[in-house]
Design a protein around this motif. Structure first.
Motif, mmCIF file in Angstrom:
data_model
loop_
_atom_site.group_PDB
_atom_site.id
_atom_site.type_symbol
_atom_site.label_atom_id
_atom_site.label_comp_id
_atom_site.label_asym_id
_atom_site.label_seq_id
_atom_site.Cartn_x
_atom_site.Cartn_y
_atom_site.Cartn_z
ATOM 1 N N TYR A 1 0.830 -1.219 0.000
ATOM 2 C CA TYR A 1 0.000 0.000 0.000
ATOM 3 C C TYR A 1 0.864 1.270 0.000
ATOM 4 C CZ TYR A 1 -4.729 -1.954 0.777
ATOM 5 O OH TYR A 1 -5.944 -2.568 0.634
ATOM 6 N N SER A 2 2.176 1.106 0.192
ATOM 7 C CA SER A 2 3.057 2.262 0.428
ATOM 8 C C SER A 2 2.929 3.368 -0.607
ATOM 9 C CB SER A 2 4.524 1.817 0.471
ATOM 10 O OG SER A 2 4.730 0.859 1.467
ATOM 11 N N CYS A 3 2.664 2.986 -1.837
ATOM 12 C CA CYS A 3 2.633 3.996 -2.902
ATOM 13 C C CYS A 3 1.235 4.204 -3.455
ATOM 14 C CB CYS A 3 3.574 3.589 -4.024
ATOM 15 S SG CYS A 3 5.265 3.947 -3.583
ATOM 16 N N LYS A 4 0.236 3.795 -2.714
ATOM 17 C CA LYS A 4 -1.097 3.789 -3.287
ATOM 18 C C LYS A 4 -2.084 4.723 -2.611
ATOM 19 C CE LYS A 4 0.443 0.449 -5.871
ATOM 20 N NZ LYS A 4 0.862 0.751 -7.237
ATOM 21 N N SER A 5 -1.696 5.347 -1.495
ATOM 22 C CA SER A 5 -2.719 6.052 -0.726
ATOM 23 C C SER A 5 -2.202 7.287 0.004
ATOM 24 C CB SER A 5 -3.326 5.080 0.306
ATOM 25 O OG SER A 5 -4.170 5.767 1.184
ATOM 26 N N SER A 6 -3.061 8.303 0.064
ATOM 27 C CA SER A 6 -2.726 9.502 0.830
ATOM 28 C C SER A 6 -3.016 9.313 2.323
ATOM 29 C CB SER A 6 -3.501 10.707 0.278
ATOM 30 O OG SER A 6 -4.894 10.432 0.278
ATOM 31 N N ASP A 7 -3.521 8.139 2.702
ATOM 32 C CA ASP A 7 -3.643 7.830 4.130
ATOM 33 C C ASP A 7 -2.284 7.500 4.746
ATOM 34 O OD1 ASP A 7 -6.615 7.796 4.709
ATOM 35 O OD2 ASP A 7 -6.559 6.383 3.026
ATOM 36 N N ASN A 8 -1.309 7.185 3.884
ATOM 37 C CA ASN A 8 -0.022 6.682 4.373
ATOM 38 C C ASN A 8 0.744 7.623 5.297
ATOM 39 O OD1 ASN A 8 -0.335 4.201 3.165
ATOM 40 N ND2 ASN A 8 0.641 4.833 1.256
ATOM 41 N N PRO A 9 0.929 8.889 4.942
ATOM 42 C CA PRO A 9 1.745 9.736 5.817
ATOM 43 C C PRO A 9 1.253 9.711 7.273
ATOM 44 C CG PRO A 9 1.390 10.827 3.727
ATOM 45 C CD PRO A 9 0.542 9.589 3.695
ATOM 46 N N LYS A 10 -0.077 9.790 7.454
ATOM 47 C CA LYS A 10 -0.638 9.755 8.807
ATOM 48 C C LYS A 10 -0.397 8.378 9.453
ATOM 49 C CE LYS A 10 -4.674 11.952 10.863
ATOM 50 N NZ LYS A 10 -5.367 10.972 11.699
ATOM 51 N N LEU A 11 -0.629 7.309 8.683
ATOM 52 C CA LEU A 11 -0.453 5.957 9.232
ATOM 53 C C LEU A 11 1.004 5.702 9.605
ATOM 54 C CD1 LEU A 11 -2.759 3.834 6.869
ATOM 55 C CD2 LEU A 11 -3.130 4.336 9.304
ATOM 56 N N TRP A 12 1.936 6.176 8.732
ATOM 57 C CA TRP A 12 3.364 5.994 9.043
ATOM 58 C C TRP A 12 3.718 6.749 10.327
ATOM 59 C CZ3 TRP A 12 4.360 7.173 3.247
ATOM 60 C CH2 TRP A 12 4.378 5.976 2.507
ATOM 61 N N ALA A 13 3.123 7.933 10.475
ATOM 62 C CA ALA A 13 3.404 8.730 11.683
ATOM 63 C C ALA A 13 2.830 8.052 12.920
ATOM 64 C CB ALA A 13 2.828 10.138 11.518
ATOM 65 N N GLU A 14 1.666 7.503 12.778
ATOM 66 C CA GLU A 14 1.012 6.873 13.934
ATOM 67 C C GLU A 14 1.602 5.503 14.273
ATOM 68 O OE1 GLU A 14 -3.404 8.842 12.990
ATOM 69 O OE2 GLU A 14 -3.097 6.667 12.809
ATOM 70 N N MET A 15 1.759 4.649 13.238
ATOM 71 C CA MET A 15 2.170 3.256 13.476
ATOM 72 C C MET A 15 3.677 3.055 13.427
ATOM 73 S SD MET A 15 -0.510 1.468 10.769
ATOM 74 C CE MET A 15 -0.163 -0.246 11.248
ATOM 75 N N GLY A 16 4.370 3.911 12.692
ATOM 76 C CA GLY A 16 5.763 3.648 12.332
ATOM 77 C C GLY A 16 5.765 2.757 11.099
ATOM 78 N N MET A 17 6.750 2.936 10.226
ATOM 79 C CA MET A 17 6.733 2.176 8.975
ATOM 80 C C MET A 17 6.930 0.684 9.198
ATOM 81 S SD MET A 17 8.598 2.816 5.279
ATOM 82 C CE MET A 17 10.134 1.946 5.568
ATOM 83 N N ALA A 18 7.710 0.314 10.207
ATOM 84 C CA ALA A 18 7.963 -1.117 10.453
ATOM 85 C C ALA A 18 6.652 -1.847 10.754
ATOM 86 C CB ALA A 18 8.955 -1.282 11.591
ATOM 87 N N ALA A 19 5.822 -1.262 11.606
ATOM 88 C CA ALA A 19 4.549 -1.903 11.964
ATOM 89 C C ALA A 19 3.588 -1.894 10.775
ATOM 90 C CB ALA A 19 3.920 -1.179 13.150
ATOM 91 N N TYR A 20 3.599 -0.776 10.026
ATOM 92 C CA TYR A 20 2.773 -0.665 8.822
ATOM 93 C C TYR A 20 3.115 -1.798 7.860
ATOM 94 C CZ TYR A 20 1.075 1.609 4.430
ATOM 95 O OH TYR A 20 0.469 1.903 3.233
ATOM 96 N N ASP A 21 4.407 -1.966 7.596
ATOM 97 C CA ASP A 21 4.842 -2.969 6.624
ATOM 98 C C ASP A 21 4.583 -4.394 7.123
ATOM 99 O OD1 ASP A 21 5.658 -0.888 5.073
ATOM 100 O OD2 ASP A 21 7.811 -1.173 5.381
ATOM 101 N N ALA A 22 4.630 -4.586 8.435
ATOM 102 C CA ALA A 22 4.461 -5.932 9.000
ATOM 103 C C ALA A 22 2.994 -6.362 9.032
ATOM 104 C CB ALA A 22 5.061 -5.988 10.403
#
Lengths: 431, 431
Positions: free
Chosen positions: B134-155
């Motif tokens: 999903y990393s390159c597919k959504s404008s929800d990402n910046p907020k999710l990366w900030a909230e979850m951290g990218m490691a948790a997002y990717d996992a």
């Protein structure tokens, strides 16, 4: 007498004065030079005058700069006008040209004024060399072609023709005396253009500023009978068209000493590569724009006849169109390095193919059909590589075409190696 | 009271009037809006606001054109935004990607607004697909990366993450709310730049108009543990640097089903190819200059956010710098055809290599060392080809680099075929 009043006397006087003035004016007008463009030539130059010094009296700037080609020795990264021996810098060429005179000596050429001296001193010269080899070396040629006809010129042995050839490349090779317009002087070029349905007499001056270079900077061959100078352009001027022409007439320049393939030796196809949809050609830029950039001498503007690499003076050569000369020279370097690196890979592939074919040919029970295929691929690969290697710009004249051709050449060379391997026994495994 | 003379009365009156005026002016000044650049935003946009429609209230032109990416379906000669199936147009891809999900479906992608729908419908999706996709597919990402951290997002598994992802690519992927400056939002890009010693916070706006595209238009990989999104840029961004990095960390994307080689699947390295000394990049041209050309709406000038092929509107895309748009489009066609023709030859060589390796592997008594060499060459050849094939410009982003790489890829693919032939028995003949 009585009737000559004072008034009559005065009127008559006026008439006489007017008549004298009229006659004087007519006399003056008759002796005025007629209006014309330019200035009177200092000397009248004969058509096809071989001695550039004669033309030089009328065109001192052009002549002086032409003379500079004798001493303009500058080495650029990949070429220039310093006579280094290419086979020393790149010994792969010895394998690639095995069986061809170029393996005995492949010197980088010097400027136009040295053409005659250099052709007489090339190690490739032999008693069999035909007069044709003088075709691009002397301003005596236009007159000789007119007097002898090109067939007789070409049929004369090189050494026999030498006594008639005194001058290196000069004014008469490209210019018509009097009008100074650019003309095609080499009958081979005239014939090649005609075979394509083209008449250079209809070309614009800007077109001629490219076409006159094709008097010499082209791929050519000598017919087996009479060594008649011929450009292989009947089907077009791309490398594929030229290959197809040579295949159709069953021509080869030499048999490769190691691979046994019937080879084509390409000669500096600068014109063919440049005109194959290069960015500069398609934008209307002529050879002379970069290699003979306009130069100022006081109020006079002239084409610099010290023909050389534009990299020697990019401010003049590139700066006429490009504002950022540093950027442009950087581009040239990037493009030439890409082409050079790719070309070295092609050479490695050619050397490998030659080795594999040589070995297959020495193998008992070799598959002759496969071996013939390998040799045919070697020919196709090497003529493509040579189209770019013999060309004088390290691909810059047309970078996407140069890289396209080199990629195809490498592919074919590796396929030649494969076919040789299969011919020698690998075939069973790869069916 | 006596002292209140007429004069005094007048003076007092003046003082009173002045005092009233002073108070009125202070009151007026206090209620004046403070001076500022631009116009007041209609709405205050929160940082990392995922809904582009909110930003769109302040920036209607940018928003409207972004929306156009949903329906801008135009097929160009080699790409565009019409979702055709690449493996149908070019069945060689089925062999080349055997064992990789791309052989099950390789659709040409559509515009930015369709990214989310398209990623959810790709046949390459499975239960094992990580959220990283999903990393390159959504404008929800910046907020999710900030909230979850990218490691948790990717996992998080892709399907599990789906409930948190509502919006396709939008404003928040490239812009900071409030200032609207361009920012790197993808942590993987930030980390990749840092590993090269680069800090995007110091980049100029023009540089950022290229760098924000590298949030997505790059080669990347997922770490085997945690599917952590990583750009393989530690040694640089040329294809050789990336290959060397992957070799050093012993990475492969998949095992080739037919050749058994450990393969790298390249993903759209548009940024890497473009920045490798391309003529436009070196001249200071940004991605956005051609793909989001400045457009006028009355008196307003804005970057067109209907991101697409410049060939769809060359007058706007090329015409800002080039006066002769027809000539320029002609150049693009010539370059792309050269690259396409060369790429097809590379694919033929890859297919031949794969077949030869497959056959060698099935041969009893195969030379295992030679076979390993063949597989290694297959990997090296294919990752080079894919660097250009997966890239979205048919070589136009950097033609001399694209052709250089394809020439090397073809050479290596043919060498892989040779090594396979030797492994299977030809070896004895070619030693």
């Amino acid at each position: 007498m009585k009737k000559l009043t004072g008034t009559t006397l005065i009127l008559t006087g006026i008439i006489v004065v007017m008549a004298v003035l009229l006659v004087a004016m007519l006399f003056f007008l008759r002796n005025q030079p007629t209006a014309k463009r330019g200035v009177d030539p200092i000397v009248q130059v004969k058509q096809m005058e071989a001695d550039s010094a004669v033309w030089g009296q009328n065109f001192p700037n052009q002549y002086t700069t032409l003379m500079q080609t004798e001493t303009n020795a500058t080495r650029t990264t990949y070429g220039g006008s310093v006579p280094f021996e290419k086979t020393e810098e790149d010994p792969m060429l010895l394998t690639i040209f095995a069986g061809n005179a170029f393996s005995t000596g492949y010197g980088e050429d010097r400027g136009h004024m040295n053409a005659l001296e250099d052709v007489r001193n090339t190690p490739r010269l032999s008693d069999k060399t035909p007069g044709t080899c003088y075709s691009c070396k002397s301003s005596d040629n236009p007159k000789l072609w007119a007097e002898m006809g090109m067939a007789a010129y070409d049929a004369t042995p090189f050494k026999e023709l030498s006594s008639k050839i005194e001058h290196p490349i000069g004014c008469a090779n490209c210019h018509e005396a009097g009008t100074m317009r650019l003309i095609v002087t080499n009958p081979a070029l005239d014939e090649a253009l005609k075979k394509q349905g083209k008449d250079w007499q209809t070309f614009t001056r800007q077109e001629m500023r490219t076409v006159v270079c094709a008097n010499c900077h082209v791929e050519y061959y000598f017919t087996k009978e009479g060594a008649y100078l011929t450009f292989p352009w009947e089907k077009g001027t791309t490398v594929e068209s030229i290959e197809s022409y040579y295949t159709e007439i069953g021509f080869s320049d030499f048999e490769h000493k190691l691979s046994g393939a019937s080879m084509i030796k390409m000669q500096h196809p600068d014109y063919e590569l440049y005109t194959a949809n290069s960015t500069h050609y398609n934008a209307g830029v002529a050879c002379a724009d970069c290699h003979m950039p306009y130069t100022r001498d006081g109020a006079v503007k002239f084409s610099n006849h010290n023909v050389q690499s534009p990299l020697v003076n990019p401010a003049a050569a590139c700066g006429a169109c490009h504002t950022d000369v540093d950027y442009v020279v950087g581009r040239v370097n990037i493009i030439q390095k890409s082409v050079y690196d790719t070309m070295m890979n092609t050479e490695k592939a050619l050397v490998a193919a030659i080795g594999a074919i040589e070995q297959a040919a020495a193998t008992a029970g070799v598959d002759e059909a496969k071996l013939a295929e390998a040799r045919s691929l070697h020919r196709a690969a090497q003529l493509r590589w040579d189209f770019i290697a013999a060309e004088n710009s390290m691909g810059f004249h047309n970078s996407q075409e140069a890289l396209r051709i080199l990629a195809a050449a490498t592919d074919m060379a590796r396929q030649a190696e494969l076919a040789a391997l299969q011919a020698a026994g690998g075939a069973t495994a790869s069916k």
